[in-house]
Design an enzyme around this catalytic site. Structure first.
Site, short mmCIF file in Angstrom:
data_model
loop_
_atom_site.label_atom_id
_atom_site.label_comp_id
_atom_site.label_asym_id
_atom_site.label_seq_id
_atom_site.Cartn_x
_atom_site.Cartn_y
_atom_site.Cartn_z
N ARG A 17 0.81 -1.23 0.00
CA ARG A 17 0.00 0.00 0.00
C ARG A 17 0.84 1.28 0.00
O ARG A 17 0.30 2.37 -0.18
CB ARG A 17 -0.97 -0.01 1.18
CG ARG A 17 -2.17 -0.91 0.91
CD ARG A 17 -2.81 -1.39 2.21
NE ARG A 17 -3.32 -0.29 3.00
CZ ARG A 17 -3.64 -0.39 4.29
NH1 ARG A 17 -3.48 -1.54 4.92
NH2 ARG A 17 -4.10 0.64 4.95
N ASN A 377 33.48 45.89 7.77
CA ASN A 377 32.19 46.19 7.13
C ASN A 377 32.30 45.83 5.65
O ASN A 377 33.14 46.37 4.95
CB ASN A 377 31.86 47.67 7.30
CG ASN A 377 30.41 47.96 6.91
OD1 ASN A 377 29.97 47.55 5.84
ND2 ASN A 377 29.69 48.63 7.78
#
Ligand code: UD1
Ligand code: CA
Length: 456
Positions: A17, A377
């Site tokens: 199934r 940065n």
């Protein structure tokens, strides 16, 4: 000395199934094959031996599970549960007690199994049964007038009176291996399905005056088996519900416990908050005060205290320091290590890189194979060109560097401490510390230039 424990796991069935090429017990629940859950439960009992009976799906099963110490017994053809256990008998120690589990019943609690082994060690047969509102399809537990278990009758063989019994066989039982082998040798297949039923062993044992002790699970999900994808999905939700309950009981805030998926281990500190639709895979550790925004996927990740993940982040194999802020839409790939108070923003991908304290990479960047120092940065659209088509090279960006937007760092390359890189630079040579370096075509304006116009 108590008798050794041998575990037999039945996993030879077809699983028709599921409508799948994958053997049923290899379908995942919470990210792991069903059979792995059963093996993990067995492992908690420290058995001397585990034997898996396999058949349908062939060698795919031993290959996928790949555990050296397991014994594998092939059952071919599959002639029923009794026949299946028979295939395991040559692997069993006759002095052992034998615990029989199903490979497609994944969530039985170790405490339940432990209780059964204790009963069997005292010489009785422990049989795990449960009362179901709808017992259809299951073997029914037939008790005598004194309430003792007498035998099990399969649904297809049952009389109307027997079908009215709501106590069913879960299939899990624990009994002395030596006696089991004797009973199995006497099984017949004269029944509605023409199969050798393991369940007939109970009738034989009771007839010989053996004591059959029914045990019961603490919850129904412990004994639920998987036969279809629907049942797999239902059991997955039940399992995730249990995981969510345990997390909340431990002090984790889940904005919606129904929208959480843990497919591995999730370790949480105090006051962790998890928003909706997050998926956790592998080993994930969230320290105190971590916040995970909606729709994040985290795999093998460790987030230190106070880290905030904004929505839609994908983190894999990353380690993040305290109070970092990440996202939305950030991707951290394996080998990423972010120090404390780093900020990683939207559409930033980082791979195999270390980023130092309080550095910021906030927009649209790729940082791969890089060492980034403290308080750096990195401007929008910066790319480490780490791959030359054959090899990977490293980029080193030292402390306090400012990288202007739209910069390409062609690795191997180093940017010295405190350097500034002008926007739009393609850096192919090392940039000296403390100075401005830029590569930029000279800006020019053409006087009198006119836009082309469409021909009429
Ligand atoms: C079995 C029990 C039934 C019980 C039910 C619980 C028997 C005869 N019946 O029924 O009393 O209520 O489980 O779910 O035992 N398997 C093999 N080889 C085989 C047949 C089965 O390895 O030849 C394995 C399957 O892979 C599965 C387990 O045994 O893991 C149970 O098989 P299944 O066909 O689901 O048993 P049921 O008929 O449902
Ligand atoms: Ca079944």
């Amino acid at each position: 000395m108590s008798s050794p424990l041998n575990v037999v796991i039945l996993a030879a069935g077809r699983g028709t199934r599921m409508k799948s090429d994958l053997p049923k017990v290899l379908h995942p629940l919470a990210g792991r094959p069903l059979l792995s859950h059963v093996l993990a439960a067995a492992d908690t009992l420290s058995p001397e031996k585990i034997c898996v009976v396999y058949g349908h799906g062939g060698e795919a099963l031993p290959k996928a599970i790949a555990r050296d110490e397991l014994a594998w017994a092939k059952q071919e053809p599959q002639l029923g549960t009794g026949h299946a256990v028979q295939q395991a008998v040559p692997h069993l120690d006759p002095e052992a007690i034998c615990l029989i589990l199903y490979g497609d019943v994944p969530l039985t609690r170790p405490e339940t199994l432990q209780e059964m082994t204790l009963i069997a060690r005292e010489g009785a047969i422990a049989l795990l049964t449960v009362r179901l509102a709808n017992p259809a399809g299951y073997g029914r537990i037939v008790r005598n007038a004194r309430g003792q278990v007498e035998r099990i009758v399969e649904h297809k063989d049952a009389t109307p009176e027997e079908l009215a019994i709501d106590e069913v066989n879960t299939g899990i039982l624990c009994l002395p291996a030596g006696k089991l082998a004797g009973w199995l040798a006497r099984l017949g297949n004269d029944n509605a399905q023409g199969e050798y039923y393991l369940t007939d062993v109970i009738g034989m044992a009771a007839a010989e005056g053996e004591k059959v002790m029914p045990c019961h699970p603490a919850a129904e999900w412990e004994v639920l088996g998987i036969n279809s994808r629907q049942q797999l999905a239902q059991l997955e939700r039940m399992h995730q519900h249990n995981v969510a309950e345990a997390l909340m009981a431990q002090g984790v805030t889940l904005i919606d416990p129904a929208r959480l998926d843990v497919r591995g281990s999730l370790e949480c500190g105090r006051d962790v908050l998890i928003d909706v639709n997050c998926v956790f895979e592998g080993a994930v550790v969230l320290a105190d005060g971590v916040k995970v925004g909606a729709n994040c996927v985290l795999k093998n990740v460790s987030l230190a205290a106070g880290v905030e993940l904004q929505p839609f982040c994908h983190l894999d194999g990353a380690k993040v320091g305290a109070d970092a802020r990440i996202g939305p839409f950030s991707r951290l790939r394996p080998g990423t290590e972010l120090a404390e108070e780093t900020h990683i923003g939207n559409f930033v991908e980082i791979k195999n890189s270390q980023v130092g304290f309080n550095s910021k990479i906030n927009h649209l960047s790729y940082v791969g194979d890089a060492t980034v120092g403290r308080k750096v940065n990195i401007g929008a659209g910066t790319i480490t060109c780490n791959y030359d088509g054959a090899n990977k090279h490293r980029t080193v960006i030292e402390d306090d560097v400012f990288v202007g937007s739209d910069t390409q760092l062609v690795a191997p390359v180093t940017v010295g401490q405190g350097a500034t890189i002008g926007a739009g630079t393609t850096l192919t040579k090392d940039a000296p510390a403390g100075q401005l370096t830029l590569s930029r075509a000279k800006q020019l304006t053409l006087p009198g230039w006119q836009r082309p116009v469409k021909k009429k």
